[in-house]
Design a protein around this motif. Structure first.
Motif, PDB file in Angstrom:
ATOM      1  N   VAL A   1      83.882  35.411  71.652  1.00 46.20           N
ATOM      2  CA  VAL A   1      82.469  35.074  71.722  1.00 46.20           C
ATOM      3  C   VAL A   1      82.227  33.624  71.361  1.00 46.20           C
ATOM      4  N   LEU A   2      82.767  33.210  70.221  1.00 46.77           N
ATOM      5  CA  LEU A   2      82.503  31.844  69.774  1.00 46.77           C
ATOM      6  C   LEU A   2      83.304  30.843  70.595  1.00 46.77           C
ATOM      7  N   GLY A   3      84.447  31.316  71.138  1.00 46.28           N
ATOM      8  CA  GLY A   3      85.251  30.414  71.942  1.00 46.28           C
ATOM      9  C   GLY A   3      84.631  30.166  73.296  1.00 46.28           C
ATOM     10  N   ASN A   4      83.791  31.090  73.715  1.00 50.24           N
ATOM     11  CA  ASN A   4      83.083  30.912  74.974  1.00 50.24           C
ATOM     12  C   ASN A   4      82.224  29.674  74.876  1.00 50.24           C
ATOM     13  N   SER A   5      82.507  28.717  75.726  1.00 48.18           N
ATOM     14  CA  SER A   5      81.876  27.411  75.567  1.00 48.18           C
ATOM     15  C   SER A   5      80.370  27.458  75.709  1.00 48.18           C
ATOM     16  N   ASN A   6      79.848  28.538  76.276  1.00 49.06           N
ATOM     17  CA  ASN A   6      78.407  28.569  76.504  1.00 49.06           C
ATOM     18  C   ASN A   6      77.603  29.122  75.345  1.00 49.06           C
ATOM     19  N   VAL A   7      78.288  29.704  74.358  1.00 52.78           N
ATOM     20  CA  VAL A   7      77.553  30.377  73.295  1.00 52.78           C
ATOM     21  C   VAL A   7      76.601  29.440  72.572  1.00 52.78           C
ATOM     22  N   GLY A   8      77.076  28.227  72.339  1.00 53.57           N
ATOM     23  CA  GLY A   8      76.211  27.271  71.658  1.00 53.57           C
ATOM     24  C   GLY A   8      74.934  27.046  72.444  1.00 53.57           C
TER      25      GLY A   8
ATOM     26  N   PHE B   1      73.608  29.130  74.639  1.00 48.69           N
ATOM     27  CA  PHE B   1      72.786  30.330  74.581  1.00 48.69           C
ATOM     28  C   PHE B   1      71.917  30.308  73.333  1.00 48.69           C
ATOM     29  N   PHE B   2      72.548  29.989  72.204  1.00 47.11           N
ATOM     30  CA  PHE B   2      71.821  29.944  70.952  1.00 47.11           C
ATOM     31  C   PHE B   2      70.704  28.916  71.008  1.00 47.11           C
ATOM     32  N   PHE B   3      71.066  27.755  71.533  1.00 48.57           N
ATOM     33  CA  PHE B   3      70.064  26.707  71.615  1.00 48.57           C
ATOM     34  C   PHE B   3      68.882  27.166  72.447  1.00 48.57           C
ATOM     35  N   ASN B   4      69.175  27.829  73.569  1.00 54.28           N
ATOM     36  CA  ASN B   4      68.091  28.315  74.422  1.00 54.28           C
ATOM     37  C   ASN B   4      67.223  29.335  73.703  1.00 54.28           C
ATOM     38  N   SER B   5      67.882  30.303  73.037  1.00 56.33           N
ATOM     39  CA  SER B   5      67.108  31.314  72.326  1.00 56.33           C
ATOM     40  C   SER B   5      66.228  30.679  71.266  1.00 56.33           C
ATOM     41  N   VAL B   6      66.840  29.799  70.469  1.00 57.34           N
ATOM     42  CA  VAL B   6      66.091  29.193  69.367  1.00 57.34           C
ATOM     43  C   VAL B   6      64.935  28.343  69.888  1.00 57.34           C
ATOM     44  N   SER B   7      65.219  27.516  70.888  1.00 56.73           N
ATOM     45  CA  SER B   7      64.147  26.630  71.359  1.00 56.73           C
ATOM     46  C   SER B   7      63.022  27.418  72.005  1.00 56.73           C
ATOM     47  N   VAL B   8      63.373  28.399  72.846  1.00 54.79           N
ATOM     48  CA  VAL B   8      62.319  29.181  73.496  1.00 54.79           C
ATOM     49  C   VAL B   8      61.494  29.913  72.444  1.00 54.79           C
ATOM     50  N   THR B   9      62.181  30.532  71.475  1.00 60.89           N
ATOM     51  CA  THR B   9      61.456  31.291  70.463  1.00 60.89           C
ATOM     52  C   THR B   9      60.543  30.403  69.633  1.00 60.89           C
ATOM     53  N   LEU B  10      61.078  29.290  69.142  1.00 56.09           N
ATOM     54  CA  LEU B  10      60.269  28.452  68.262  1.00 56.09           C
ATOM     55  C   LEU B  10      59.096  27.805  69.004  1.00 56.09           C
ATOM     56  N   ILE B  11      59.360  27.313  70.214  1.00 55.50           N
ATOM     57  CA  ILE B  11      58.260  26.681  70.950  1.00 55.50           C
ATOM     58  C   ILE B  11      57.187  27.709  71.300  1.00 55.50           C
ATOM     59  N   SER B  12      57.606  28.906  71.718  1.00 53.16           N
ATOM     60  CA  SER B  12      56.619  29.942  72.032  1.00 53.16           C
ATOM     61  C   SER B  12      55.802  30.273  70.804  1.00 53.16           C
ATOM     62  N   MET B  13      56.485  30.393  69.665  1.00 51.91           N
ATOM     63  CA  MET B  13      55.777  30.724  68.434  1.00 51.91           C
ATOM     64  C   MET B  13      54.768  29.635  68.090  1.00 51.91           C
ATOM     65  N   ALA B  14      55.195  28.389  68.252  1.00 54.21           N
ATOM     66  CA  ALA B  14      54.286  27.289  67.954  1.00 54.21           C
ATOM     67  C   ALA B  14      53.075  27.326  68.873  1.00 54.21           C
ATOM     68  N   ALA B  15      53.322  27.581  70.159  1.00 53.23           N
ATOM     69  CA  ALA B  15      52.218  27.627  71.115  1.00 53.23           C
ATOM     70  C   ALA B  15      51.271  28.773  70.790  1.00 53.23           C
ATOM     71  N   VAL B  16      51.864  29.928  70.476  1.00 56.63           N
ATOM     72  CA  VAL B  16      51.034  31.084  70.144  1.00 56.63           C
ATOM     73  C   VAL B  16      50.176  30.781  68.924  1.00 56.63           C
ATOM     74  N   LEU B  17      50.788  30.175  67.905  1.00 54.52           N
ATOM     75  CA  LEU B  17      50.041  29.871  66.691  1.00 54.52           C
ATOM     76  C   LEU B  17      48.931  28.864  66.957  1.00 54.52           C
ATOM     77  N   LEU B  18      49.272  27.787  67.658  1.00 56.90           N
ATOM     78  CA  LEU B  18      48.291  26.735  67.877  1.00 56.90           C
ATOM     79  C   LEU B  18      47.145  27.229  68.735  1.00 56.90           C
ATOM     80  N   PHE B  19      47.467  27.721  69.934  1.00 56.30           N
ATOM     81  CA  PHE B  19      46.410  28.141  70.845  1.00 56.30           C
ATOM     82  C   PHE B  19      45.686  29.369  70.318  1.00 56.30           C
ATOM     83  N   GLY B  20      46.464  30.265  69.648  1.00 55.89           N
ATOM     84  CA  GLY B  20      45.850  31.464  69.103  1.00 55.89           C
ATOM     85  C   GLY B  20      44.860  31.136  68.005  1.00 55.89           C
TER      86      GLY B  20
END
Lengths: 316, 426, 275
Positions: free
Chosen positions: C60-67, C69-88
């Motif tokens: 899993v960790l040797g798979n070069s894409n895992v990093g 994937f994590f970056f995508n999950s984290v960025s999408v989650t945090l930005i969505s949360m920020a947008a939800v909080l701000l606009f909400g």
């Protein structure tokens, strides 16, 4: 609205006022309308169409709904799923919410050590993905690998073990309990907060009167948090009637054994997207989706008009 | 002062969004030149495509880049349909057999492949899963079929002194022996996921009873009913299996079955040939295989040799010419050889003569010469209506094995469902 | 009499239930360190020197894409949360503070999203994203998740905002502070405790979602970690070591976010987010 607010608003020009509202409400309403409401309406509109072999749409009015409710092969699965959802909901109301209330009550006792640790641990299942939950509980309950069977044998109750997830009579209840395990953190969190809001003086007065913690909970605290319990109930209702992920992860879209775990969510998925050789039907799928929406809407309205009104809100 | 904070935030968000959109458009344009993307549900094969198949193709055609982009099998149909509807699907589409792909062709998502040179390498039977009802247009290139039978643990049979059964009666005698011995679970089949009951149960032993293609075509024509003797007989056999399956088999999932057998705890595994590669990589014992035994006294035998995977061309693909080159290559014996030997258990459908090195896979393949082949009888035409025959088959097969439904009731339910919408059966 | 429900009984019950809550998770994590045979051979056994295996993690960790994937999950989650909080928060403020014609209707309109799962509109959302040319972008996911999270956020934040004493706002108005500034300088800081509540309801469904990444952003560059794990689950063969390792690794960020926010969470709730 206070006088000052009224003044603040009215002192602006009509345009200024509008600009203000657009600024604050604009982003939320636009994103929500474009990516949530419009797609939903567009999908549900499909319910009044039928498709032919080449994929063209023909207007059909409420024919699909009539089909859903009268044709033996549509209404059977529909009512079965609806009944299963109702049972699913009852399990949550009877198990999840009382446990949430009880543990919240225990956690709100004064001078409790390790409070934060308990809270964190009990809340953890809520954060997991269904893939983990499905794998873990399949492994635990599996008759092949001996985990729960071994545990029961250890307690001397080995004869009670059955392959619960595989039997028609117990599969839905088992999945319901797994769902309770997963989501108990939410009512726990909400009710715990409501309990913390109760002023110390009320509890102290009751203590001085000589009531035990037990009685204080039932006679003083519980009545005061009724509105929160009402909120938890309606959230449970909406969540349960939309449930899909857990059953899909553990039992697949065909929701066996013999559709005993079939919920409206899995019935919708099968109908809309298809399953194995069954081709997806966007029109009938939309019909099921609309029916689901109406059922949930009905439940929410019943709650709002019959129950919500009678709950007193206490502000401190 | 008042508006600056939120103004900068909004501005930066806008610029970020604009940048992202531009970058996306740019990469999209670059990505399309000479690149082929393959949609598939075979997550399992990703390694083999990347390390063996694609490099072999690139030796002859280095300028065509290929990306094998599988989707998890459970979500494949739903995701593929959504992607086709949205115009984001790949150039080459792995085809499910029969109606799922026929529907895609009818909707215009798949291109007709009659003019493909390589199509001549396939028999009519092979193409039947991917040809229109009138037999005129083929819309996917057949890739592989899977054969059903029983894989067994040689140590287990040795322990009880058993041999490969030649008739159903011998089959039960063997199961009894293994059960009495107690070391091994006699037969591996779980009913929790339901599909194994239909696919490795009903469709595995059934062809011997309904005489393969004879029975299948009779159902389609309407000259046989599902309540006829052969089908009831098949269910009667399945109803006998319960005592020989592991305890709690009702909650035994497919991965459980695989693990049970590969860990050496069971003797006989009701199999589809695809499992050969699973057990090769996970098991540590010698394996053998025998075909579904016919009832005593029957001299001819039938095997389920099911056309399982094809590959088609997305009608909206922008690289159709390159895709056709690749499809042509997939009809050659070079591809067949690589595929058959990298994935023992998937048998190429082309007429090319190939040698399968894996001995168990070779055993399966040898049955083609000994018995008559047939495909699963619910797949062509018969699963087009509501209720869906395949779903029903899964449901009742699992119930029959669970002992919750009698063979008669099972066939009655199937026939009633089919007759409801299928004219020849009414 | 008051000692009838003594501390011993209380802690016993709490410990028992905590065990029930935690055991399955520990089972997964523990087995992720074992060889495949040992997972199913003896699921409850601790990894011993023979059965200990890092093969899952190395894959899993040797798979070069895992990093990524994590970056995508984290960025999408945090930005969505920020947008939800701000606009909400902005929307909740306008609804709670300014009465205008149709504000109740708007509030009802916004709360429909709580009742209906956004998944129902998938095909239509896909069409929209295609026409906006946002397929295989993180932005597509962010927009969908924001739309998904707004109704609940507005609901929670409205309740919370109505608890803020009116004097604060009136005092600012007396000073002549413009409306927009009142929101960002007076109200917003007070909403900090509510952030945690909204975060929990928003973050977990986004992080664990498989469906929309599959539909809207399945490309290699934009896959999330939840989608990335799927590659280990085949049609017939499941790479259990890798799946368990990937699952264990995927839990960590969510738990981390929770621990960071859990103090705020209770604070936010007790300050009157939900009554």
């Amino acid at each position: 609205m206070t006088e000052l607010t009224q003044y603040a608003l009215s002192s602006k020009s009509g345009f200024g006022r509008l600009a203000l509202l657009v600024f604050f409400l604009g982003p939320a309403v636009v994103i929500y309308a474009a990516f949530s409401v419009y797609p939903l309406i567009a999908t549900m509109a499909l319910a009044s169409f039928t498709t032919d072999q080449a994929g063209a749409y023909h207007f059909a009015g409420i024919d699909n709904f009539i089909l859903l409710l009268t044709d033996k092969d549509w209404r059977g699965p529909f009512w079965n799923a609806l009944g299963n959802n109702a049972l699913f909901f009852i399990i949550h109301m009877l198990v999840q919410n009382p446990i949430g209330i009880a543990i919240a009550g225990l956690l709100s006792l004064p001078a409790l050590k390790f409070r934060a640790t308990y809270r964190t641990l009990i809340f953890m299942p809520t954060m997991l993905s269904v893939v983990i939950i499905g794998f873990a509980w399949n492994l635990i309950l599996s008759p092949l690998w001996g985990v729960s069977e071994g545990f029961l044998k250890f307690l001397g109750l080995g004869s009670l073990f059955k392959p619960w997830l595989g039997l028609e009579g117990s599969a839905l209840i088992t999945i319901g309990l797994i769902s309770v395990w997963q989501f108990v953190g939410i009512p726990l969190m909400l009710i715990y907060a409501a309990l913390l809001n109760i002023p110390e003086e009320l509890v102290d007065a009751a203590r001085i009167d000589g009531l035990s913690h037990f009685r204080i909970f039932f006679h003083v605290k519980l009545p005061l948090i009724m509105p929160t319990i009402g909120l938890v109930s309606i959230l449970t209702f909406v969540g349960n009637f939309n449930a899909f992920d857990l059953v899909y992860a553990i039992k697949g879209a065909l929701a066996g054994p013999n559709f005993s775990t079939d919920l409206l969510g899995t019935f919708f998925y099968r109908t809309f997207f298809g399953n194995q050789l069954q081709l997806g039907s966007p029109t009938m799928g939309a019909t099921v989706a609309t029916a689901m929406f109406l059922i949930i809407l009905m439940g929410v309205c019943i709650y709002l008009f019959l129950i919500q009104r009678r709950l007193e809100r206490h502000s401190f | 002062m008042a508006g600056t904070w939120e103004n900068t935030k909004m501005k930066s968000m806008f610029y970020k969004a604009a940048l992202a959109a531009t970058a996306l458009v740019a990469t999209a344009v670059i990505a399309q030149a000479g690149n082929l993307k393959i949609e598939s549900w075979r997550n399992d094969d990703a390694d083999i495509w990347n390390s063996k198949i694609i490099p072999a193709f690139n030796k002859a055609h280095p300028d065509i880049k290929i990306e094998f982009a599988p989707t998890a099998p459970k979500e494949y149909n739903a995701a593929l349909n959504a992607r086709l509807a949205g115009g984001t699907a790949g150039d080459l589409i792995t085809c499910r057999p029969f109606d799922a792909s026929l529907e895609l062709f009818n909707k215009g998502n798949l291109a007709g492949l009659n003019d493909l040179k390589g199509m001549a390498n396939f028999s009519d039977v092979a193409k039947s899963a991917w040809t229109t009802d009138d037999g005129k247009t083929t819309f996917c290139l057949p890739m592989a079929s899977v054969i059903h039978g029983f894989i067994y643990n040689k140590d287990a049979l040795k322990k009880v002194g058993g041999t490969e059964p030649k008739t159903m009666e011998e089959f039960y005698t063997l199961l009894e022996k293994i059960k009495k011995d107690g070391t091994y679970v006699p037969l591996v089949l779980g009913t929790a996921d339901q599909w194994e009951s239909a696919t490795m149960g009903f469709q595995n032993i059934g062809p011997n009873y309904w005489k393969g293609e004879e029975g299948r075509n009779a159902l389609i024509k309407g000259t046989q009913k599902l309540t006829d003797a052969p089908y009831v007989a098949t269910f009667k056999e399945l109803a006998k299996w319960g005592p020989y399956l592991g305890t709690g088999y009702q909650a035994q999932t497919y991965p459980d079955s695989q693990n049970l057998f590969s860990l050496g705890k069971a003797a006989i595994y009701a199999a589809g040939s695809w499992d050969i590669s699973t057990f090769r990589s996970q098991g540590s014992f010698e394996m053998g295989a025998f075909k579904a035994p016919p009832p005593a006294g029957q001299s001819d035998c039938y095997i389920s040799d099911h056309t399982d995977i094809g590959i088609g061309l997305n009608a909206a693909s922008k690289n159709a010419a390159d895709a056709r080159v690749f499809l042509d290559w997939m009809s050659t014996s070079e591809f067949a050889e690589i595929f058959a030997n990298s994935l023992p258990g998937f048998f190429p459908l082309s007429n090319a003569k190939i040698t399968v090195k894996d001995d168990v896979a070779a055993t399966f393949l040898s049955w083609r010469g000994q018995c008559k082949s047939t495909i699963r009888n619910s797949y062509q035409i018969l699963s087009r209506g509501t209720p869906n025959l395949e779903n029903e088959l899964w449901n009742v097969s699992a119930q029959v094995i669970n002992g919750k439904m009698s063979p008669d009731d099972a066939t009655k339910q199937l026939q009633a469902g089919l007759a409801k919408w299928y004219a020849p059966q009414k | 009499m008051t000692r009838r429900f003594g501390p011993f009984a209380v802690h016993t019950i709490l410990i028992a239930y905590s065990m029930i809550a935690i055991m399955p998770i520990l089972l997964v994590v523990m087995n992720s360190f074992k060889a495949r045979k040992a997972i199913f051979g003896a699921p409850l056994a601790f990894p011993s020197s023979e059965t200990f295996s890092l093969i899952g993690y190395s894959k899993v960790l040797g798979n070069s894409n895992v990093g990524m994937f994590f970056f995508n999950s984290v960025s999408v989650t945090l930005i969505s949360m920020a947008a939800v909080l701000l606009f909400g928060a902005m929307a909740a403020w306008a609804l709670a503070e300014y009465r205008f014609k149709g504000s109740t209707l708007l509030a009802l309109f916004l709360s429909i999203g709580i009742m209906v799962p956004i998944r129902l509109g998938s095909i239509s959302i896909l069409h929209t994203m295609v026409s906006l040319d946002l397929i295989n972008t993180r932005l597509a996911l962010i927009l969908v998740y924001t739309a998904q999270g707004l109704p609940m956020a507005i609901f929670i934040l409205s309740e919370f905002i109505s608890q803020i004493p009116k004097d604060l706002r009136d005092a600012a108005r007396c000073d002549g502070v413009p409306e927009i500034a009142i929101f960002f300088q007076v109200i917003a800081p007070l909403l900090r405790p509510a952030i945690a509540t909204v975060a929990v309801f928003t973050v977990v469904p986004i992080w664990n979602d498989l469906w929309f990444p599959l539909l809207l952003a399945p490309g290699k560059e934009t896959q999330t970690i939840t989608l990335g794990i799927q590659q280990f689950i085949g049609q017939y063969v499941t790479d259990w070591n890798s799946v368990l390792a990937a699952l264990s690794v995927a839990i960590l960020p969510v738990i981390a976010i929770y621990l960071v926010f859990s103090r705020q969470l209770i604070g936010g709730l007790t300050a009157g987010a939900v009554k």
